[in-house]
Write a protein that holds these residues in place. Structure first.
Motif, PDB file in Angstrom:
ATOM      1  N   ALA A 165      -6.446  31.099  28.002  1.00  0.00           N
ATOM      2  CA  ALA A 165      -6.375  30.323  26.808  1.00  0.00           C
ATOM      3  C   ALA A 165      -5.916  31.100  25.321  1.00  0.00           C
ATOM      4  O   ALA A 165      -4.742  30.730  24.373  1.00  0.00           O
ATOM      5  CB  ALA A 165      -7.911  29.668  26.344  1.00  0.00           C
ATOM      6  N   PRO A 166      -6.213  32.395  25.299  1.00  0.00           N
ATOM      7  CA  PRO A 166      -5.575  33.084  23.661  1.00  0.00           C
ATOM      8  C   PRO A 166      -3.955  32.766  24.145  1.00  0.00           C
ATOM      9  O   PRO A 166      -3.397  32.650  22.648  1.00  0.00           O
ATOM     10  CB  PRO A 166      -5.701  34.218  23.784  1.00  0.00           C
ATOM     11  N   GLN A 169      -3.577  28.297  23.329  1.00  0.00           N
ATOM     12  CA  GLN A 169      -3.471  29.097  21.576  1.00  0.00           C
ATOM     13  C   GLN A 169      -2.377  29.407  20.425  1.00  0.00           C
ATOM     14  O   GLN A 169      -1.965  28.655  19.755  1.00  0.00           O
ATOM     15  CB  GLN A 169      -4.657  29.021  21.313  1.00  0.00           C
ATOM     16  N   TYR A 175      -1.214  32.915  16.303  1.00  0.00           N
ATOM     17  CA  TYR A 175      -2.375  33.832  16.813  1.00  0.00           C
ATOM     18  C   TYR A 175      -3.229  33.718  17.264  1.00  0.00           C
ATOM     19  O   TYR A 175      -3.203  32.424  18.183  1.00  0.00           O
ATOM     20  CB  TYR A 175      -3.244  34.106  15.137  1.00  0.00           C
ATOM     21  N   LEU A 189      -9.480  43.287  27.482  1.00  0.00           N
ATOM     22  CA  LEU A 189     -10.520  42.904  26.734  1.00  0.00           C
ATOM     23  C   LEU A 189     -11.928  42.323  27.631  1.00  0.00           C
ATOM     24  O   LEU A 189     -12.966  42.433  28.282  1.00  0.00           O
ATOM     25  CB  LEU A 189     -10.819  42.107  25.953  1.00  0.00           C
TER      26      LEU A 189
ATOM     27  N   GLU B 126      -3.921  26.522  10.310  1.00  0.00           N
ATOM     28  CA  GLU B 126      -4.201  27.719  10.935  1.00  0.00           C
ATOM     29  C   GLU B 126      -5.075  28.261   9.523  1.00  0.00           C
ATOM     30  O   GLU B 126      -6.321  29.217  10.436  1.00  0.00           O
ATOM     31  CB  GLU B 126      -3.367  29.319  10.543  1.00  0.00           C
ATOM     32  N   PHE B 130      -8.495  27.545  12.194  1.00  0.00           N
ATOM     33  CA  PHE B 130      -8.475  28.497  13.109  1.00  0.00           C
ATOM     34  C   PHE B 130      -8.830  30.142  12.645  1.00  0.00           C
ATOM     35  O   PHE B 130      -9.452  30.650  12.850  1.00  0.00           O
ATOM     36  CB  PHE B 130      -7.473  28.386  13.671  1.00  0.00           C
ATOM     37  N   ARG B 134     -12.380  33.105  13.621  1.00  0.00           N
ATOM     38  CA  ARG B 134     -11.907  33.248  13.400  1.00  0.00           C
ATOM     39  C   ARG B 134     -12.421  34.597  12.916  1.00  0.00           C
ATOM     40  O   ARG B 134     -13.043  35.884  13.108  1.00  0.00           O
ATOM     41  CB  ARG B 134     -10.634  34.180  13.950  1.00  0.00           C
ATOM     42  N   LEU B 141     -19.449  39.565  15.199  1.00  0.00           N
ATOM     43  CA  LEU B 141     -18.811  40.849  15.613  1.00  0.00           C
ATOM     44  C   LEU B 141     -18.695  42.271  15.338  1.00  0.00           C
ATOM     45  O   LEU B 141     -19.330  42.905  15.206  1.00  0.00           O
ATOM     46  CB  LEU B 141     -17.279  41.010  15.862  1.00  0.00           C
ATOM     47  N   ASP B 155     -11.741  45.039  18.870  1.00  0.00           N
ATOM     48  CA  ASP B 155     -11.035  44.788  18.107  1.00  0.00           C
ATOM     49  C   ASP B 155     -11.650  43.328  17.889  1.00  0.00           C
ATOM     50  O   ASP B 155     -11.259  41.978  18.513  1.00  0.00           O
ATOM     51  CB  ASP B 155      -9.303  45.258  18.802  1.00  0.00           C
ATOM     52  N   ASP B 157     -11.068  40.688  16.028  1.00  0.00           N
ATOM     53  CA  ASP B 157      -9.827  39.191  15.222  1.00  0.00           C
ATOM     54  C   ASP B 157      -9.333  38.863  16.853  1.00  0.00           C
ATOM     55  O   ASP B 157     -10.143  38.164  17.207  1.00  0.00           O
ATOM     56  CB  ASP B 157      -9.182  40.081  15.347  1.00  0.00           C
ATOM     57  N   LEU B 158      -8.562  40.239  17.406  1.00  0.00           N
ATOM     58  CA  LEU B 158      -8.815  39.539  19.202  1.00  0.00           C
ATOM     59  C   LEU B 158     -10.181  39.261  20.098  1.00  0.00           C
ATOM     60  O   LEU B 158      -9.833  38.097  20.155  1.00  0.00           O
ATOM     61  CB  LEU B 158      -8.154  40.566  19.801  1.00  0.00           C
ATOM     62  N   THR B 159     -10.881  39.622  19.589  1.00  0.00           N
ATOM     63  CA  THR B 159     -12.223  39.499  20.643  1.00  0.00           C
ATOM     64  C   THR B 159     -12.173  37.888  19.956  1.00  0.00           C
ATOM     65  O   THR B 159     -12.696  37.328  20.675  1.00  0.00           O
ATOM     66  CB  THR B 159     -13.535  40.492  19.884  1.00  0.00           C
ATOM     67  N   ALA B 161     -10.858  35.596  19.052  1.00  0.00           N
ATOM     68  CA  ALA B 161      -9.806  34.488  19.258  1.00  0.00           C
ATOM     69  C   ALA B 161     -10.163  34.369  20.373  1.00  0.00           C
ATOM     70  O   ALA B 161      -9.994  33.254  21.408  1.00  0.00           O
ATOM     71  CB  ALA B 161      -8.272  35.182  18.893  1.00  0.00           C
ATOM     72  N   VAL B 162     -10.216  35.520  21.458  1.00  0.00           N
ATOM     73  CA  VAL B 162     -10.483  35.330  22.847  1.00  0.00           C
ATOM     74  C   VAL B 162     -11.531  34.218  23.148  1.00  0.00           C
ATOM     75  O   VAL B 162     -11.653  33.149  23.583  1.00  0.00           O
ATOM     76  CB  VAL B 162     -10.492  36.669  23.418  1.00  0.00           C
ATOM     77  N   LEU B 163     -12.590  34.895  22.041  1.00  0.00           N
ATOM     78  CA  LEU B 163     -14.170  33.861  22.306  1.00  0.00           C
ATOM     79  C   LEU B 163     -13.894  32.183  22.216  1.00  0.00           C
ATOM     80  O   LEU B 163     -14.263  31.093  22.318  1.00  0.00           O
ATOM     81  CB  LEU B 163     -15.096  34.302  21.368  1.00  0.00           C
ATOM     82  N   ALA B 165     -10.429  30.300  21.563  1.00  0.00           N
ATOM     83  CA  ALA B 165      -9.703  29.355  22.353  1.00  0.00           C
ATOM     84  C   ALA B 165     -10.127  29.263  23.433  1.00  0.00           C
ATOM     85  O   ALA B 165      -9.442  27.517  23.702  1.00  0.00           O
ATOM     86  CB  ALA B 165      -8.726  31.270  22.968  1.00  0.00           C
ATOM     87  N   PRO B 166     -11.227  29.079  24.562  1.00  0.00           N
ATOM     88  CA  PRO B 166     -11.456  28.317  25.381  1.00  0.00           C
ATOM     89  C   PRO B 166     -11.459  26.964  24.953  1.00  0.00           C
ATOM     90  O   PRO B 166     -11.378  25.916  25.357  1.00  0.00           O
ATOM     91  CB  PRO B 166     -12.040  29.022  26.635  1.00  0.00           C
ATOM     92  N   HIS B 168     -11.231  25.591  21.821  1.00  0.00           N
ATOM     93  CA  HIS B 168      -9.475  25.198  21.274  1.00  0.00           C
ATOM     94  C   HIS B 168      -9.120  24.863  21.563  1.00  0.00           C
ATOM     95  O   HIS B 168      -8.184  23.793  21.759  1.00  0.00           O
ATOM     96  CB  HIS B 168      -9.081  26.429  19.929  1.00  0.00           C
TER      97      HIS B 168
END
Lengths: 200, 200
Positions: A165-166, A169, A175, A189, B126, B130, B134, B141, B155, B157-159, B161-163, B165-166, B168
């Motif tokens: 998904a990332p 997306q 991003y 991660l 964005e 989005f 984030r 976080l 990280d 920001d990335l975390t 996004a990973v949480l 993204a599914p 979104h």
């Protein structure tokens, strides 16, 4: 019988090679000149010299043509073979990032955007792209559970969706960045989690 | 001075309340009748009685109007306050799933689809949706790292996004399902990871 039955479950759903070459060739030229927006069925008929009736006989809609075109003209994401299965999971995500970061990415984004207004296109792109990617990655995850490395309790379908998904997306919102580094960081991660319990 | 300066960094970027009420009210009616596709600036001018010049004075584009409309008419995702910070991370994702599963979801999907052809809209959605989500989750976080519970090395920001993204992705492709159960399962998965090392 003049054509081999390459798709046993739907043996009649494959056009003659000449039709296919002309349609996909014209579709590629339209996409390269004006992106997915330029790939209308009317433009395809004009550019390929193939009748609309024949186009619709073999392809469901413009998304279907676009997906054949990106798979045939730009290649599919690299197949991942051999090596420790966890490396193959990472390579799968890296290959997906490379693929979507290349010329196929904007076409897929266009198909997905178009699909928001047209349920038939949404079903086509979900089945032919997103579900196919999840299935491919899910099969690797199942293998990793069997070989050891991944916890036996994981839901492979959901895990595949969380890993992919990332990147999907990123295709639409820019991003995170759509590259192999993001793919590696996402795998890292999701592999180890974010809880501090592991190090406690 | 007839208006309070509610946005210090851009003090002039807020229309009179009457203009705002008429534009957002008309936008809501257009969206409820025909979805985001029905929300064109021309239709908005006709339905609101506000001139195109005034609309463009206060809003950048139709995505900007659509985002104000979903935030004001459908509410923002629930604020998350109090309790253990890891519960608040889960509640944040659950609230996002509820929000996107409600009437705001299809509008946001429409904006995002439209944005694929229009870079200015892409920047608007964005930044206003989005990145804002984030940032909100990323702040939680960071707090969880400080309070304990999350590994200091993440990280944020990335975390985030990973949480997110599914959920979104679910908005656009209908998988995974867009509901609180998916939100909880994604948090669980990302929290503990999928490696079998933790249980070894």
């Amino acid at each position: 019988m003049t054509e081999p039955l390459t798709e046993p479950d739907t043996p009649t759903r494959r056009p003659r090679e000449r039709v296919r070459r002309q349609v996909i060739g014209a579709a590629r030229e339209l996409i390269e000149a004006g992106g997915y927006a330029a790939l209308t069925v009317d433009a395809l008929v004009a550019a390929s010299g193939i009748s609309k009736k024949t186009v619709y006989r073999w392809w469901d809609n413009r998304a279907d043509v676009a997906l054949d075109t990106i798979f045939e003209a730009f290649g599919e994401p690299d197949a991942v073979r051999g090596g420790p299965v966890l490396d193959r999971v990472r390579h799968y995500l890296e290959a997906e990032a490379r693929y979507l970061g290349g010329p196929a990415g904007p076409v897929l984004a266009g198909v997905l955007a178009d699909a928001q207004h047209r349920p038939a296109l949404a079903a086509t792109v979900e089945r032919r792209y997103f579900a196919a990617r999840r299935d491919g990655l899910g099969a690797l995850l199942h293998e990793a559970v069997r070989e050891g490395g991944l916890s036996a309790g994981i839901d492979a379908d959901l895990t595949a969706a969380v890993l992919l998904a990332p990147l999907h997306q990123a295709l639409l919102t820019r991003y995170p960045s759509l590259d192999e580094d993001t793919a590696r960081r996402v795998v890292q991660l999701v592999m180890h989690g974010i809880s501090d319990r592991g190090s406690a």
